[in-house]
Design an enzyme around this catalytic site. Structure first.
Site, PDB file in Angstrom:
ATOM      1  CB  THR A  29      -0.695   0.154   4.544  1.00  0.00           C
ATOM      2  OG1 THR A  29      -1.675   0.368   3.535  1.00  0.00           O
ATOM      3  CG2 THR A  29       0.662   0.668   4.061  1.00  0.00           C
ATOM      4  CG  ASP A  30      -2.570  -1.297   9.691  1.00  0.00           C
ATOM      5  OD1 ASP A  30      -2.526  -0.091   9.371  1.00  0.00           O
ATOM      6  OD2 ASP A  30      -2.114  -1.720  10.773  1.00  0.00           O
ATOM      7  CB  ALA A  31      -7.700   0.031   8.894  1.00  0.00           C
ATOM      8  N   GLY A  32      -4.823   1.605   9.514  1.00  0.00           N
ATOM      9  CA  GLY A  32      -4.190   2.767  10.126  1.00  0.00           C
ATOM     10  C   GLY A  32      -3.142   3.418   9.244  1.00  0.00           C
ATOM     11  CB  ILE A  34       1.467   1.666   9.998  1.00  0.00           C
ATOM     12  CG1 ILE A  34       0.543   0.815  10.863  1.00  0.00           C
ATOM     13  CG2 ILE A  34       1.452   3.107  10.460  1.00  0.00           C
ATOM     14  CD1 ILE A  34       0.948   0.745  12.329  1.00  0.00           C
TER      15      ILE A  34
END
Length: 147
Positions: A29-32, A34
């Protein structure tokens, strides 16, 4: 305790379609929160690798030969339709849609339940790394890919 072996996720055929399970981990996942867009390509690559393995190919053996051979991605079209998140259980499908002498096009979908998240069409070439050019896909694989 000594563990001698643990079965890995191998996937399975459903008719001519190969299905491979993937779980989303924090690292995907990324910082958001997702799944980072490039990781869908990794999920698809794993499914294609297991698909080729399920056909009986031993890619490491092919790479150990004097005339090293293997599949390389030549072209990829990808549509991102929806996002996956941490702990999602996904299924990556793979089926051959076109088969040439030295290439194949595979359609892949990454789904969560009934929802399609990503669609990919990937063209791969079977290469001789020693010769630096495409060579014919082994006929036993062609027969299985055509089935």
């Amino acid at each position: 305790m000594i563990i001698k072996a643990v079965a890995s996720a191998r996937g399975e055929f459903n008719g001519s379609e190969f299905l491979f399970p993937v779980r989303v981990y924090y690292e995907d996942t990324d910082a958001g929160g997702i799944v980072y867009y490039a990781n869908y390509l990794k999920f698809a690559e794993r499914a294609r690798t297991e698909f080729i393995r399920a056909l009986g190919a031993r890619q490491q053996e092919d790479l150990a030969k004097e005339d090293k051979t293997g599949f390389v991605v030549r072209h990829c079209d990808i549509d991102y339709l929806a996002s996956a998140v941490l702990d999602d259980e996904l299924v990556v499908s793979c089926r051959v849609t076109e088969l040439g002498g030295a290439s194949a096009t595979m359609h892949q979908e990454i789904t969560r339940g009934d929802q399609v998240l990503v669609r990919l069409d990937v063209k791969v070439a079977y290469m001789s790394f020693k010769k630096g050019r495409p060579v014919r896909i082994p006929k036993e694989w062609v027969a299985q890919m055509s089935a």
